[in-house]
Design an enzyme around this catalytic site. Structure first.
Site, PDB file in Angstrom:
ATOM      1  N   GLU A  95      16.709 -25.264   1.536  1.00 42.45           N
ATOM      2  CA  GLU A  95      17.728 -26.184   1.031  1.00 42.45           C
ATOM      3  C   GLU A  95      18.351 -26.987   2.176  1.00 42.45           C
ATOM      4  O   GLU A  95      18.505 -26.495   3.298  1.00 42.45           O
ATOM      5  CB  GLU A  95      18.804 -25.409   0.272  1.00 42.45           C
ATOM      6  CG  GLU A  95      18.232 -24.782  -0.989  1.00 42.45           C
ATOM      7  CD  GLU A  95      19.276 -24.158  -1.893  1.00 42.45           C
ATOM      8  OE1 GLU A  95      19.164 -24.327  -3.113  1.00 42.45           O
ATOM      9  OE2 GLU A  95      20.202 -23.501  -1.392  1.00 42.45           O
ATOM     10  N   CYS A 108      23.561 -30.955   6.471  1.00 35.07           N
ATOM     11  CA  CYS A 108      23.515 -29.544   6.858  1.00 35.07           C
ATOM     12  C   CYS A 108      22.079 -29.083   6.657  1.00 35.07           C
ATOM     13  O   CYS A 108      21.579 -29.074   5.529  1.00 35.07           O
ATOM     14  CB  CYS A 108      24.481 -28.745   5.987  1.00 35.07           C
ATOM     15  SG  CYS A 108      24.424 -26.976   6.328  1.00 35.07           S
ATOM     16  N   CYS A 115      16.699 -15.474   6.197  1.00 36.49           N
ATOM     17  CA  CYS A 115      17.338 -15.126   7.474  1.00 36.49           C
ATOM     18  C   CYS A 115      17.227 -13.624   7.682  1.00 36.49           C
ATOM     19  O   CYS A 115      17.340 -12.842   6.739  1.00 36.49           O
ATOM     20  CB  CYS A 115      18.807 -15.542   7.480  1.00 36.49           C
ATOM     21  SG  CYS A 115      19.611 -15.226   9.078  1.00 36.49           S
ATOM     22  N   CYS A 119      23.871 -10.762   7.214  1.00 34.00           N
ATOM     23  CA  CYS A 119      25.330 -10.769   7.024  1.00 34.00           C
ATOM     24  C   CYS A 119      25.616 -10.499   5.544  1.00 34.00           C
ATOM     25  O   CYS A 119      25.005 -11.118   4.662  1.00 34.00           O
ATOM     26  CB  CYS A 119      25.927 -12.098   7.459  1.00 34.00           C
ATOM     27  SG  CYS A 119      25.506 -12.505   9.161  1.00 34.00           S
ATOM     28  N   CYS A 122      26.493 -13.358   2.844  1.00 33.23           N
ATOM     29  CA  CYS A 122      25.739 -14.615   2.892  1.00 33.23           C
ATOM     30  C   CYS A 122      24.510 -14.542   1.982  1.00 33.23           C
ATOM     31  O   CYS A 122      23.702 -13.609   2.091  1.00 33.23           O
ATOM     32  CB  CYS A 122      25.314 -14.874   4.337  1.00 33.23           C
ATOM     33  SG  CYS A 122      24.171 -16.257   4.498  1.00 33.23           S
ATOM     34  N   GLY A 167      19.259 -19.762   7.599  1.00 26.54           N
ATOM     35  CA  GLY A 167      18.635 -19.259   8.818  1.00 26.54           C
ATOM     36  C   GLY A 167      19.546 -19.222  10.023  1.00 26.54           C
ATOM     37  O   GLY A 167      20.645 -19.771  10.022  1.00 26.54           O
ATOM     38  N   GLU A 168      19.058 -18.528  11.046  1.00 28.46           N
ATOM     39  CA  GLU A 168      19.797 -18.390  12.303  1.00 28.46           C
ATOM     40  C   GLU A 168      19.088 -19.247  13.357  1.00 28.46           C
ATOM     41  O   GLU A 168      18.003 -18.883  13.835  1.00 28.46           O
ATOM     42  CB  GLU A 168      19.834 -16.894  12.699  1.00 28.46           C
ATOM     43  CG  GLU A 168      20.272 -16.631  14.118  1.00 28.46           C
ATOM     44  CD  GLU A 168      21.536 -17.377  14.543  1.00 28.46           C
ATOM     45  OE1 GLU A 168      22.549 -17.345  13.834  1.00 28.46           O
ATOM     46  OE2 GLU A 168      21.485 -18.011  15.621  1.00 28.46           O
ATOM     47  N   HIS A 224      34.158 -13.577  12.442  1.00 28.20           N
ATOM     48  CA  HIS A 224      34.474 -12.803  11.213  1.00 28.20           C
ATOM     49  C   HIS A 224      35.201 -11.483  11.427  1.00 28.20           C
ATOM     50  O   HIS A 224      35.838 -10.975  10.507  1.00 28.20           O
ATOM     51  CB  HIS A 224      33.226 -12.528  10.366  1.00 28.20           C
ATOM     52  CG  HIS A 224      32.375 -13.736  10.138  1.00 28.20           C
ATOM     53  ND1 HIS A 224      32.882 -14.934   9.686  1.00 28.20           N
ATOM     54  CD2 HIS A 224      31.043 -13.938  10.308  1.00 28.20           C
ATOM     55  CE1 HIS A 224      31.892 -15.806   9.584  1.00 28.20           C
ATOM     56  NE2 HIS A 224      30.782 -15.240   9.958  1.00 28.20           N
ATOM     57  N   ASN A 298      32.929 -18.093   0.049  1.00 22.53           N
ATOM     58  CA  ASN A 298      32.287 -18.674  -1.128  1.00 22.53           C
ATOM     59  C   ASN A 298      31.558 -17.566  -1.880  1.00 22.53           C
ATOM     60  O   ASN A 298      31.024 -16.648  -1.261  1.00 22.53           O
ATOM     61  CB  ASN A 298      31.289 -19.762  -0.704  1.00 22.53           C
ATOM     62  CG  ASN A 298      32.001 -20.966  -0.103  1.00 22.53           C
ATOM     63  OD1 ASN A 298      33.015 -21.411  -0.613  1.00 22.53           O
ATOM     64  ND2 ASN A 298      31.473 -21.478   0.999  1.00 22.53           N
ATOM     65  N   CYS A 341      29.074 -23.126   2.371  1.00 23.23           N
ATOM     66  CA  CYS A 341      28.651 -22.247   3.462  1.00 23.23           C
ATOM     67  C   CYS A 341      28.193 -20.918   2.897  1.00 23.23           C
ATOM     68  O   CYS A 341      28.899 -20.290   2.112  1.00 23.23           O
ATOM     69  CB  CYS A 341      29.819 -21.951   4.400  1.00 23.23           C
ATOM     70  SG  CYS A 341      30.433 -23.382   5.234  1.00 23.23           S
TER      71      CYS A 341
HETATM   72  N1  SAH Z   1      23.175 -18.503  10.810  1.00 24.12           N
HETATM   73  C1  SAH Z   1      24.220 -19.277  11.314  1.00 24.12           C
HETATM   74  C2  SAH Z   1      24.428 -20.583  10.591  1.00 24.12           C
HETATM   75  C3  SAH Z   1      24.357 -20.591   9.087  1.00 24.12           C
HETATM   76  S1  SAH Z   1      25.688 -19.925   8.185  1.00 24.12           S
HETATM   77  C4  SAH Z   1      25.517 -18.490  11.373  1.00 24.12           C
HETATM   78  O1  SAH Z   1      25.600 -17.443  10.753  1.00 24.12           O
HETATM   79  O2  SAH Z   1      26.433 -18.925  12.056  1.00 24.12           O
HETATM   80  C5  SAH Z   1      27.051 -21.046   8.448  1.00 24.12           C
HETATM   81  C6  SAH Z   1      28.418 -20.377   8.349  1.00 24.12           C
HETATM   82  O3  SAH Z   1      28.708 -19.967   7.003  1.00 24.12           O
HETATM   83  C7  SAH Z   1      28.536 -19.123   9.207  1.00 24.12           C
HETATM   84  O4  SAH Z   1      29.752 -19.121   9.901  1.00 24.12           O
HETATM   85  C8  SAH Z   1      28.518 -18.031   8.167  1.00 24.12           C
HETATM   86  O5  SAH Z   1      29.117 -16.851   8.614  1.00 24.12           O
HETATM   87  C9  SAH Z   1      29.272 -18.677   7.034  1.00 24.12           C
HETATM   88  N2  SAH Z   1      29.071 -18.022   5.737  1.00 24.12           N
HETATM   89  C10 SAH Z   1      28.018 -17.282   5.331  1.00 24.12           C
HETATM   90  N3  SAH Z   1      28.206 -16.851   4.063  1.00 24.12           N
HETATM   91  C11 SAH Z   1      29.394 -17.326   3.662  1.00 24.12           C
HETATM   92  C12 SAH Z   1      30.125 -17.230   2.442  1.00 24.12           C
HETATM   93  N4  SAH Z   1      29.662 -16.576   1.380  1.00 24.12           N
HETATM   94  N5  SAH Z   1      31.326 -17.859   2.369  1.00 24.12           N
HETATM   95  C13 SAH Z   1      31.805 -18.557   3.432  1.00 24.12           C
HETATM   96  N6  SAH Z   1      31.162 -18.671   4.596  1.00 24.12           N
HETATM   97  C14 SAH Z   1      29.952 -18.071   4.725  1.00 24.12           C
HETATM   98 FE1  SF4 Z   2      24.237 -14.395   8.756  1.00 24.17          FE
HETATM   99 FE2  SF4 Z   2      23.997 -17.037   9.208  1.00 24.17          FE
HETATM  100 FE3  SF4 Z   2      21.843 -15.573   8.585  1.00 24.17          FE
HETATM  101 FE4  SF4 Z   2      23.660 -16.040   6.740  1.00 24.17          FE
HETATM  102  S1  SF4 Z   2      22.385 -17.563   7.725  1.00 24.17           S
HETATM  103  S2  SF4 Z   2      22.669 -14.051   7.190  1.00 24.17           S
HETATM  104  S3  SF4 Z   2      25.543 -16.023   7.935  1.00 24.17           S
HETATM  105  S4  SF4 Z   2      23.099 -15.350  10.400  1.00 24.17           S
END
Ligand code: SAH
Ligand code: SF4
Length: 349
Positions: A95, A108, A115, A119, A122, A167-168, A224, A298, A341
């Site tokens: 996406e 974005c 990923c 987390c 996410c 993804g990371e 976080h 979210n 996000c």
């Molecule tokens: N992988 C990278 C970038 C993608 S996620 C990272 O983790 O930083 C982008 C941001 O959205 C990150 O700060 C992540 O922690 C946050 N995020 C992930 N799931 C979320 C959710 N359900 N609600 C709000 N922020 C979220």
């Molecule tokens: Fe964590 Fe970012 Fe991967 Fe989601 S996309 S699992 S927030 S590292």
């Protein structure tokens, strides 16, 4: 016809030039092809009349020009967000999101299908890891949004990019950095490095590499939790890259690059949004050139937490200000189409 072996968007301008010369053509034609693809936004060989027929035939036989096909194109009800579900050649899907803020449009983009970081809150993490994206698949997303913008708004171009999709990015370092170099090429899409922000979960070797290299994009680090234990409960890879070491890497980055870091903090009600959490963040980051972005949680299918309310978010923000830390609450965008996000996920990665 057999499929072209090389994706044009995988190549830097110099690599395309070398290829054209190897085929026995002038580098002028390679430069014109590059401009067609990135400046004129042309995605069809038939609409490149300034390329000599012989060069075009060779390029058409050897280079794939197409972007990623759009499987779904969704607009949020407030009109600010548009989400594209894009198909990869192996039938996986990713996406990409186009976000409108006052006076600014940002793409974005994703760096991986799924990923591996897991987390808990996410949606991308909940689906697991499928594979890394190639540089061309990353570049194609930016080009796609650029062309979508032109079509929507007669000539508007993409200027801002965030690597915050699926993804990371620092887990796919080489492909991501090559893609950054391609989209920043001044004879192509010509994005400014200062208009690009990469967000990482805290992959320490990647942060060190970014600190040591001359590629001045902005860095955002997902925090976080302000203690090792609290952070590891939300971000499992904190066990591999502990908070204390992460802070050392961030200080090294700030020192080396002479640039601030943006820290992201997903605000989860009753979990990490109390005054004491804010004080812990303040103490952790005090004295660093840093800014904090608060992101109210979210909703995702695999995590039951609730977002912090407006009042509590404001209190958190005020406490950080006491430590001299600038802090913003991220505008919520595209929640109704699951484009916010951490909401990006596909059923079949
Ligand atoms: N992988 C990278 C970038 C993608 S996620 C990272 O983790 O930083 C982008 C941001 O959205 C990150 O700060 C992540 O922690 C946050 N995020 C992930 N799931 C979320 C959710 N359900 N609600 C709000 N922020 C979220
Ligand atoms: Fe964590 Fe970012 Fe991967 Fe989601 S996309 S699992 S927030 S590292």
């Amino acid at each position: 016809m057999k499929p072209a072996a090389v994706n044009l968007h995988d190549l830097t301008r110099e690599e395309l030039r070398v290829l054209a010369v190897r085929w026995g053509f002038s580098s002028v034609h390679a430069a014109r092809l590059w401009r067609y693809a990135y400046v004129d936004g042309v995605g069809d060989w038939a609409r490149m009349p300034e390329l000599p027929a012989k060069f075009r035939a060779r390029a058409e036989a050897e280079l794939a020009l197409a972007l990623l096909p759009v499987a779904l194109d969704t607009h949020s009800s407030d009109g600010f967000t548009r989400k594209f579900l894009l198909s990869l050649t192996d039938d996986r899907r990713i996406e990409t999101v186009l976000m409108r803020y006052t006076g600014r449009v940002t793409a974005c983009i994703s760096s991986q299908a799924g990923c591996a970081m897991g987390c808990v809150f996410c949606a991308t993490g909940q689906m697991g890891f499928a594979r890394h994206l190639t540089p061309g698949e990353i570049v194609a997303q930016a080009v796609h949004v650029d062309r979508a913008l032109r079509a929507e708004n007669g000539g508007e171009r993409l200027r801002n990019l965030v690597l915050m999709g699926m993804g990371e990015p620092l887990h796919n370092y080489d492909a991501v950095m090559k893609a950054v170099d391609i989209v920043c090429d001044s004879a192509g899409l010509s994005l400014g490095t200062k208009k690009i922000t990469l967000s990482t979960v805290g992959v320490i070797p990647g942060i060190i590499r970014l600190a040591d290299e001359a590629r001045p994009i902005h860095l955002a680090v997902s925090l976080h939790g302000a203690t090792q234990e609290e952070r590891a409960a939300l971000v499992p890879v904190a066990r591999k890259w502990p908070l204390a070491d992460l802070m050392d890497a961030c200080r090294y980055y700030i020192e080396k690059q002479q640039r601030r870091i943006f820290y992201e903090w997903t605000l989860i009600e009753g979990k990490n949004d109390a005054a004491e959490n804010a004080h812990a963040v303040g103490r952790l980051l005090h004295g660093q050139e840093a800014q904090v972005n608060l992101i109210p949680l979210n909703p995702t299918a695999g995590y039951g937490g609730e977002p912090t309310g407006r009042e509590a978010a404001r209190r958190f923000q005020h406490i950080l200000a006491e430590y001299g830390l600038p802090c913003t609450v991220r505008q919520r965008r595209g929640i109704d189409i699951a484009a916010g996000c951490g909401q990006l996920a596909v059923t079949r990665a």
